[in-house]
Design a protein around this motif. Structure first.
Motif, PDB file in Angstrom:
ATOM      1  N   HIS A 100     -12.083   1.578  -0.243  1.00 58.75           N
ATOM      2  CA  HIS A 100     -11.021   2.141   1.312  1.00 58.75           C
ATOM      3  C   HIS A 100     -12.011   2.938   2.024  1.00 58.75           C
ATOM      4  CE1 HIS A 100      -8.740  -0.762   3.947  1.00 58.75           C
ATOM      5  NE2 HIS A 100      -8.107   1.188   4.636  1.00 58.75           N
ATOM      6  N   THR A 127     -10.383   5.457   5.076  1.00 56.07           N
ATOM      7  CA  THR A 127      -9.496   5.370   6.346  1.00 56.07           C
ATOM      8  C   THR A 127      -9.935   5.489   7.791  1.00 56.07           C
ATOM      9  OG1 THR A 127      -9.601   7.914   6.176  1.00 56.07           O
ATOM     10  CG2 THR A 127      -7.891   6.776   5.081  1.00 56.07           C
ATOM     11  N   TYR A 158       1.800  -2.341  10.451  1.00 57.89           N
ATOM     12  CA  TYR A 158       0.570  -2.280  11.592  1.00 57.89           C
ATOM     13  C   TYR A 158       0.632  -2.324  12.195  1.00 57.89           C
ATOM     14  CZ  TYR A 158      -4.056  -0.140  11.536  1.00 57.89           C
ATOM     15  OH  TYR A 158      -4.783   0.994  12.061  1.00 57.89           O
ATOM     16  N   ARG A 169       3.364  -0.117  14.236  1.00 59.87           N
ATOM     17  CA  ARG A 169       2.682   1.051  14.006  1.00 59.87           C
ATOM     18  C   ARG A 169       1.766   1.670  15.710  1.00 59.87           C
ATOM     19  NH1 ARG A 169       0.229   2.255   8.918  1.00 59.87           N
ATOM     20  NH2 ARG A 169      -0.033   4.388   9.990  1.00 59.87           N
ATOM     21  N   LEU A 208       3.189   6.759   6.226  1.00 59.70           N
ATOM     22  CA  LEU A 208       2.548   5.846   6.714  1.00 59.70           C
ATOM     23  C   LEU A 208       1.759   4.589   6.647  1.00 59.70           C
ATOM     24  CD1 LEU A 208       4.922   5.088   9.678  1.00 59.70           C
ATOM     25  CD2 LEU A 208       5.295   4.629   7.498  1.00 59.70           C
ATOM     26  N   ILE A 209       0.506   5.996   6.603  1.00 56.74           N
ATOM     27  CA  ILE A 209      -0.710   5.540   6.153  1.00 56.74           C
ATOM     28  C   ILE A 209      -1.276   5.155   4.708  1.00 56.74           C
ATOM     29  CG2 ILE A 209      -3.140   6.608   5.784  1.00 56.74           C
ATOM     30  CD1 ILE A 209      -2.630   8.190   9.490  1.00 56.74           C
ATOM     31  N   SER A 218       0.770   1.583   3.980  1.00 55.38           N
ATOM     32  CA  SER A 218      -0.012   0.976   4.193  1.00 55.38           C
ATOM     33  C   SER A 218      -1.215   0.569   4.005  1.00 55.38           C
ATOM     34  CB  SER A 218      -1.313   0.849   5.674  1.00 55.38           C
ATOM     35  OG  SER A 218      -1.743   0.219   6.688  1.00 55.38           O
ATOM     36  N   ILE A 219      -2.534   1.314   3.289  1.00 54.86           N
ATOM     37  CA  ILE A 219      -3.438   1.345   2.314  1.00 54.86           C
ATOM     38  C   ILE A 219      -3.460   1.174   1.372  1.00 54.86           C
ATOM     39  CG2 ILE A 219      -5.998   2.338   2.384  1.00 54.86           C
ATOM     40  CD1 ILE A 219      -5.979   3.641   4.802  1.00 54.86           C
ATOM     41  N   LYS A 237      -2.750  -2.294   0.941  1.00 54.23           N
ATOM     42  CA  LYS A 237      -3.639  -4.035   0.501  1.00 54.23           C
ATOM     43  C   LYS A 237      -4.314  -3.542  -1.042  1.00 54.23           C
ATOM     44  CE  LYS A 237      -4.254  -2.870   4.319  1.00 54.23           C
ATOM     45  NZ  LYS A 237      -3.847  -2.008   5.959  1.00 54.23           N
ATOM     46  N   PHE A 262      -8.090   9.777  12.017  1.00 52.55           N
ATOM     47  CA  PHE A 262      -6.434  10.001  12.114  1.00 52.55           C
ATOM     48  C   PHE A 262      -6.577  11.397  11.607  1.00 52.55           C
ATOM     49  CE2 PHE A 262      -6.622   4.660  11.038  1.00 52.55           C
ATOM     50  CZ  PHE A 262      -6.437   4.732  12.212  1.00 52.55           C
TER      51      PHE A 262
HETATM   52  N1  URA Z   1      -6.165   2.164   8.015  1.00 53.05           N
HETATM   53  C1  URA Z   1      -4.853   1.324   7.767  1.00 53.05           C
HETATM   54  O1  URA Z   1      -5.070   0.136   6.658  1.00 53.05           O
HETATM   55  N2  URA Z   1      -4.237   1.599   8.053  1.00 53.05           N
HETATM   56  C2  URA Z   1      -3.456   2.622   8.259  1.00 53.05           C
HETATM   57  O2  URA Z   1      -2.303   3.280   8.614  1.00 53.05           O
HETATM   58  C3  URA Z   1      -4.732   3.856   8.721  1.00 53.05           C
HETATM   59  C4  URA Z   1      -5.736   3.026   8.080  1.00 53.05           C
END
Ligand code: URA
Length: 432
Positions: free
Chosen positions: A82, A84, A165, A168, A179-180, A183-184, A187, A207
């Motif tokens: 993954h 960012t 997301y 945000r 939070l990032i 979030s990542i 998932k 980011f």
């Molecule tokens: N990618 C994501 O899935 N979530 C984030 O917060 C930033 C990048």
């Protein structure tokens, strides 16, 4: 317990308890906690931060908010990767066939592009016929038989992240490490792979703007994964110039084909080799990265990685004629060269400006429901460190839009040309 008390605690800089985080996620997903209350809490988290324990708890609660894929009946260790997010980042589409051709199995869920960053699913959909929504059964079967599948996020997977997301995105709370990270990682953990390689980008097009922040984000995510029993590693890589030469959907697919045929730009090929070597060791297919790298280079040179890409496209319904004959891809009506007004060396190419310009040319979406022009984008002719003569080509714009003078002028400003020789030497870090 109520949500107002939880918001007050974070507003005043306290660490949230496991119960408070559980309460928030459960009641936000069910609709009990309102969007305006969740916005306030997100802003409090953005401003006050979270410690490692809170971030890990938030991740786990988000992961458990929906389905969790069970891929345990697929043989071998499954790998996932993954990024960012960045500009010109088509690595997954190259890396997948590279590692799958060496025996790894990639089970990947990807996203769509938003704003200046591109999305792997959009790039895939520029190949006519390509399906990015597969059932769990189809996904498993393809990972088992072909060695790779890249699909869109299942509606039921991590609904907490889907809601958070989107919120945000409209409340200026994207750029927060907890939070990032949550979030990542929520998932990635819900989608079931055993080994995860994260590519944390920093620089103007990412980011995280600084190396220090990118390292902190990488370390946070590696620690979360490890706590939950996964083999997670993170690379910290530079996004101070677009990755590779092409930005824009079918333009990037053509570049993917080039790299898989053993051609293409050095920065992109090297990042794919670095990442692929780490993944093959994570999957326990090779003992050390040096050996893994040799195997990857061999499969780029002998065409096996390219053949794997063709097999993957075919399995997901894509028309492989486009991959075998990339000249079939639609070409935009207007092809606009951008020339250098001075001589020197390219010192910097602002990835943010290139990403936003590509979006304005039609290659990206400003709002989630915008329709993308698959043929639009920008192809660079020069990269950082290259010598440029006055009047030489810097980049080419592809668009079906009219009156693009403003975008053309903006793209010129993305190139910082120095009279001094520029040595581009940035090592990527691996956090494990
Ligand atoms: N990618 C994501 O899935 N979530 C984030 O917060 C930033 C990048």
């Amino acid at each position: 317990m109520d949500i107002i008390e939880i918001i007050e605690h974070k507003r005043d800089g306290l660490a949230l308890t496991d119960e408070e985080i559980h309460y928030f996620i459960k009641n936000y997903v069910s609709g009990e906690v309102k969007e305006y209350q969740a916005s306030a809490l997100l802003m409090a988290i953005y401003l006050r931060g979270m410690n490692d324990h809170e971030t890990a708890t938030l991740t786990d609660e988000m992961r458990k908010s929906g389905d969790v894929f069970d891929l345990s009946d697929i043989p071998g260790l499954l790998v996932d990767k993954h990024s960012t997010g960045g500009v010109g980042d088509k690595v997954s589409l190259i890396l997948g066939p590279m590692v799958a051709s060496c025996g790894a199995r990639l089970a990947k869920m990807s996203g769509r592009g938003l704003g200046h960053t591109g999305g792997t699913l959009d790039k895939l959909e520029s190949i006519p016929g390509m399906r990015v929504i597969l059932s769990e059964e189809e996904f498993k079967k393809q990972v088992t038989n072909v060695g790779m599948a890249i699909i869109g996020q299942n509606e039921r997977l991590d609904p907490a992240d889907k809601k958070l997301y989107a919120l945000r995105d409209v409340t200026a709370t994207i750029g927060s490490i907890p939070l990032i990270a949550s979030s990542i990682m929520s998932k990635k953990l819900a989608s079931g792979a055993d080994c995860i390689l994260l590519d944390v980008k920093y620089g103007s097009g990412a980011f995280m703007k600084t190396l220090e922040d990118a390292e902190r984000l990488a370390l946070t995510m590696v620690n979360i994964g490890r706590k939950l029993g996964k083999n997670v590693k993170a690379e910290v890589t530079d996004m101070d110039q677009p990755l590779g030469m092409a930005v824009g959907n079918n333009l990037e697919i053509k570049e993917v084909i080039d790299i898989l045929k053993g051609r293409g730009s050095e920065d992109l090929r090297n990042l794919c080799l670095d990442s692929g070597s780490v993944m093959l060791v994570q999957a326990k297919l090779y003992e050390d990265e040096e050996e893994a790298r040799k195997a990857l280079i061999k499969n780029l040179d002998n065409g096996k990685a390219f053949e794997k890409f063709v097999e993957f496209v075919k399995a997901q319904g894509g028309d492989t004629n486009y991959i075998l004959h990339p000249e079939k891809f639609e070409v935009a009506k207007h092809i606009i060269p951008i020339y250098s007004s001075k001589a020197g060396y390219v010192n910097r190419i602002d990835a943010l400006i290139i990403g936003v310009s590509s979006m304005h040319l039609g290659g990206g979406r400003e709002k989630l429901d915008d329709v993308i022009d698959m043929s639009a984008g920008i192809v660079l002719n020069k990269k950082v460190g290259d010598e440029v003569k006055e009047g030489e080509l810097l980049a080419t714009l592809y668009t079906n839009k009219e009156n693009t003078e403003e975008i053309e002028a903006k793209v010129v400003t993305a190139f910082d040309i120095s009279v001094h020789k520029v040595i581009k030497k940035k090592e990527n870090l691996l956090i494990q």
